[in-house]
Scaffold this motif. Structure first.
Motif, short mmCIF file in Angstrom:
data_model
loop_
_atom_site.label_atom_id
_atom_site.label_comp_id
_atom_site.label_asym_id
_atom_site.label_seq_id
_atom_site.Cartn_x
_atom_site.Cartn_y
_atom_site.Cartn_z
N UNK A 1 0.86 -1.19 0.00
CA UNK A 1 0.00 0.00 0.00
C UNK A 1 0.90 1.24 0.00
N UNK B 1 -10.19 -1.45 5.09
CA UNK B 1 -10.21 -1.68 6.54
C UNK B 1 -9.86 -3.14 6.81
N UNK B 2 -8.89 -3.36 7.67
CA UNK B 2 -8.46 -4.73 8.01
C UNK B 2 -8.69 -4.92 9.51
N UNK B 3 -9.85 -5.45 9.91
CA UNK B 3 -10.14 -5.59 11.34
C UNK B 3 -9.54 -6.87 11.92
N UNK B 4 -9.65 -6.98 13.24
CA UNK B 4 -9.19 -8.18 13.98
C UNK B 4 -7.73 -8.51 13.66
N UNK B 5 -6.94 -7.50 13.47
CA UNK B 5 -5.55 -7.71 13.10
C UNK B 5 -4.65 -6.84 13.98
N UNK B 6 -3.73 -7.48 14.68
CA UNK B 6 -2.83 -6.75 15.58
C UNK B 6 -1.50 -6.50 14.88
N UNK C 1 2.12 -7.93 11.06
CA UNK C 1 0.88 -8.20 11.81
C UNK C 1 0.89 -9.62 12.35
N UNK C 2 -0.12 -9.93 13.14
CA UNK C 2 -0.19 -11.26 13.76
C UNK C 2 -0.84 -12.29 12.85
N UNK C 3 -1.14 -11.93 11.62
CA UNK C 3 -1.74 -12.90 10.69
C UNK C 3 -0.65 -13.62 9.90
N UNK C 4 -0.93 -14.82 9.42
CA UNK C 4 0.03 -15.47 8.54
C UNK C 4 0.28 -14.61 7.31
N UNK C 5 1.50 -14.64 6.80
CA UNK C 5 1.91 -13.77 5.68
C UNK C 5 1.52 -12.33 5.98
N UNK C 6 1.78 -11.92 7.19
CA UNK C 6 1.18 -10.68 7.69
C UNK C 6 2.02 -9.44 7.56
N UNK C 7 2.94 -9.37 6.64
CA UNK C 7 3.72 -8.14 6.46
C UNK C 7 3.00 -7.21 5.48
N UNK C 8 2.90 -5.95 5.87
CA UNK C 8 2.32 -4.94 5.00
C UNK C 8 3.40 -3.90 4.74
N UNK D 1 -6.39 -18.98 11.52
CA UNK D 1 -6.19 -17.54 11.34
C UNK D 1 -6.03 -17.26 9.85
N UNK D 2 -6.82 -16.35 9.36
CA UNK D 2 -6.78 -16.06 7.93
C UNK D 2 -5.49 -15.31 7.59
N UNK D 3 -4.84 -15.69 6.49
CA UNK D 3 -3.65 -14.93 6.07
C UNK D 3 -4.01 -13.50 5.72
N UNK D 4 -3.05 -12.61 5.87
CA UNK D 4 -3.34 -11.19 5.61
C UNK D 4 -3.70 -10.92 4.15
N UNK D 5 -2.97 -11.45 3.17
CA UNK D 5 -3.37 -11.16 1.77
C UNK D 5 -4.80 -11.62 1.47
#
Lengths: 450, 275
Positions: A20, A139-144, A161-168, B184-188
């Motif tokens: 982004x 908006x990306x909710x529920x994401x730390x 972020x705390x999600x898998x593949x969670x780099x922004x 847990x859903x992946x971010x992408x």
């Protein structure tokens, strides 16, 4: 699963494609305003929120001063989720048995463009975030957000972020992650290590009351509402109390200096219970059924406690930047967050347009803040938070003022009426106030207000 | 192979007006409950094991699309919303089952539902689904796995006992949350799902059964043994407490908490509960 915390460490990444243009962390008022401005400027923006929806975790019992929205949302008062428009403001100085109230009402505040309103943060934050989403923000909710991503030169280039593949990855990260901003700490933007002294603990109860009872007891009608601030109701612990009217509930609570409440070894709910029993408050809330109890930290350190606001690839806004003004009769925060977020979004868009997202390229943020009420008001009133939270203001002055006024109004026939100077001397002496302290504090207060 | 996760859209924090019994719900706090999230996880695992497609489907209003986007982010291949009523309706589950199956284009091989929903659901919809599909049903499962072309499950029984089941397809299962947590859903995928279009099927209106006007919840009456005595008069006296020497009840309205505490302590002392 990892979460952001005091020990979170930045991750160095190789140059990658930006996911982004801007990542905004935290969908509170500051974050949503920033995302709205960036999206309107035509850049891609992600608004990352740790709650399941914006406002899910926020606590608020205050007044929203929405005029800054004039720049963001035309005729915002027709769309903003408002409980009541504040047409009465009162400041109450209290002792356990006395209360002196300065009460002001004006119907000018009950019509456009309005002055302040009570609102539920879950409604307000959702509404603001929805505006940003309508403008194009994601908006990306529920994401730390658990940490910062940096390039090899140390500039911030995104978040993890705390999600898998969670780099922004992004050109600019705007940290609006609240009072305990781990991102600002991780970026080394806090200059002082004494944050606890700059924090207060706001504790709130929401009591359900029929709309008719609120209108009768607070002498309002329609959507008019009341905001009462209190001093001297915290057993000498630095802080104060508040009472706000919603549509069919009232919010009552106390704000306590963090170090003070720790030393006092008392529990906030005891102070709220005491406040609710006070003879000046009890009739107003009688029969109210508790429907919510919540607590939140508030950054009340003011101008002197603000962190660095700009880093390479990063901006800080809202509570994360300690932009909450608690200076006696001024208790504001959401408007500062909105203003700071809006300017952060504009500065980020301008830096992206210029192709320079370094600290220098983002310097326009500070310039905009200084030219606006955000930093101007904080700088002007920078001495008042300390004065308001001082021991004398908390422990001595409420009793002195109440005794003075009681002496003025008390009829002691057949004794002759005492003079004002005599009453002042007596009430100051009885409450342990020394003249030189009174003069010094008066001078500090006047200097802060000039 | 089509594995359907049938999710119920409900408000986890709905409030009920104590006077009118009216239910207030909010789309922001609505979504899949713990059992439905577990059902989605099981559906994803079964689809992976059988190499099939996982379809997340719900009967609900447009707001329920958010829940289906979360399912897409978690790994569901497709999502479908069958147009349903916005407000909570009282029905026995058969209408929901009918709408759900009418909205599907293909006949599912496995349907996984949450056990009864958090909003005092009866858990009967899976049974109606099984009846309409002509499929075997396994309800109230705490474990569910797919292996060797069949489904293997564990069901909780009374008295802490367990029942092991093995059954073939087509099947309808309902699962308790137990220890199954939705991945847990992946971010992408989460970002992509935010703007995903959710297909809508209109399978007709719900001919739901109204259960009369909404009333406050009242617990069921507790059955007590009848008082001893052969004469109705004696039993009536025993039930009502009439003609028995007793202290009549007294309503107190103490002015302060201190007065209230004093009254309570006096009462306890009078009756020998306190020194």
């Amino acid at each position: 699963m990892t979460h952001a915390g005091p020990d979170s460490v930045s991750t160095v990444v190789d140059e990658t494609t930006k996911t982004f243009d801007v990542v905004v962390v935290g969908a509170g008022p500051a974050g949503s305003a920033a995302a709205l401005e960036v999206a309107r400027a035509g850049y891609s923006v992600a608004l990352v929120e740790r709650g399941p929806f914006p406002g899910a975790k926020n606590v608020y019992g205050g007044v929203v001063y929405g005029r800054i929205l004039d720049e963001l949302v035309p005729r915002w008062w027709e769309r903003m989720p408002v409980q009541r428009w504040v047409t009465r403001r009162a400041t109450m100085v209290m002792t356990p048995t006395q209360a002196l109230t300065l009460d002001f009402r004006t119907q000018d505040w009950g019509k456009p463009p309005y002055n302040g309103a009570t609102a539920h943060r879950a409604d307000l934050d959702s509404w603001l975030a929805e505006l940003a989403v309508e403008a194009g923000a994601v908006l990306v909710p529920s994401t730390v957000v658990t940490g910062l991503l940096r390039d090899h030169a140390g500039a911030v280039v995104g978040v993890r972020t705390d999600r898998p593949d969670g780099d922004l990855t992004a050109g600019v990260v705007i940290a609006c992650d609240g009072v305990n901003s781990f991102l600002a700490k991780e970026a080394g933007m806090y200059r002082t290590g004494h944050e606890a002294e700059h924090l207060t603990l706001g504790v709130k109860q929401t009591l359900a009351l029929p709309r008719e009872a609120i209108e009768e007891r607070f002498a309002v009608s329609g959507r008019d509402g009341v905001d009462i601030e209190m001093l001297g109701c915290t057993r000498g612990i630095p802080g104060g109390g508040f009472l706000y009217t919603n549509l069919d509930s009232v919010s009552i609570g106390v704000v306590l200096g963090l170090t003070g409440v720790s030393k006092a070894k008392t529990r906030p709910e005891e102070l709220i219970a005491e406040l609710k029993r006070h003879p000046a408050i009890a009739p107003l809330i009688k029969g109210g059924e508790q429907i919510e109890y919540s607590a939140h930290l508030i950054p009340e350190g003011g101008y002197r406690a603000m962190p660095e606001l700009i880093g390479d690839g990063m901006l800080v806004a809202g509570d994360a930047a300690a932009m909450c003004l608690a200076a006696g009769i001024w208790l504001e925060g959401v408007n500062f967050a909105l203003g700071a977020g809006m300017y952060a979004g504009r500065a980020a868009a301008a830096a992206l347009k210029a192709g320079d997202v370094s600290g220098q390229g983002l310097a326009g943020y500070r310039t905009m803040l200084e030219r606006s009420f955000v930093l101007a008001d904080h700088r002007k009133l920078r001495d008042l938070p300390g004065l308001v939270l001082s021991d004398r203001m908390q422990q001595n002055y409420p009793g002195m003022v109440c005794d003075l006024v009681q002496g003025l109004f008390q009829v002691d026939n057949p004794l002759p009426k005492p003079g004002l100077r005599t009453l002042l001397r007596r009430s100051a002496k009885d409450n342990g106030v020394r003249w030189r302290d009174l003069v010094r504090d008066g001078w500090t207060g006047m200097r802060g207000l000039r | 192979m089509l594995v359907v996760a049938a999710l119920r859209w409900s408000d986890q924090r709905a409030t009920v007006d104590p006077l009118t019994g009216e239910v207030h719900s909010d789309a922001r706090t609505s979504g899949a409950g713990a059992a439905d999230r577990a059902a989605l996880e099981h559906a994803l695992r079964i689809a992976e094991a059988f190499g099939g497609r996982c379809l997340a489907v719900t009967v609900g209003p447009a707001e329920a699309g958010e829940m289906l986007r979360e399912a897409l982010a978690a790994g569901a291949h497709d999502a479908l919303r069958v147009e349903g009523p916005a407000a909570t309706v009282a029905e026995d589950g058969s209408e929901t089952a009918r709408l759900l199956l009418d909205g599907l284009q293909d006949r599912p091989d496995v349907v996984v539902c949450g056990d009864h929903s958090a909003d005092r659901g009866t858990g009967s919809t899976p049974a109606f689904l099984a009846q309409r599909l002509g499929a075997c049903q396994a309800l109230g499962l705490i474990e569910l796995t797919a292996a060797d072309g069949a489904l293997h499950a564990v069901r909780r029984l009374d008295g802490g006992r367990r029942e092991r089941l093995t059954f073939g397809l087509p099947a309808v299962c309902s699962v308790e949350p137990a220890d199954t947590v939705l991945r847990r859903a992946p971010l992408p995928a989460t970002i992509a799902a935010r703007t995903a279009e959710i297909p809508v099927a209109r399978a007709g209106s719900m001919r739901y059964l109204r259960a009369g006007t909404a009333k406050p919840y009242r617990p069921r009456a507790r059955a007590l043994p009848p008082p001893p005595g052969s004469e109705p008069h004696q039993r009536m006296l025993a039930l009502t407490g009439a003609l028995v020497e007793r202290t009549p009840p007294k309503v107190l309205r103490p002015a302060t908490p201190e007065d209230a505490a004093r009254e309570l302590l006096d009462y306890l002392r009078r009756h020998g509960y306190a020194p």
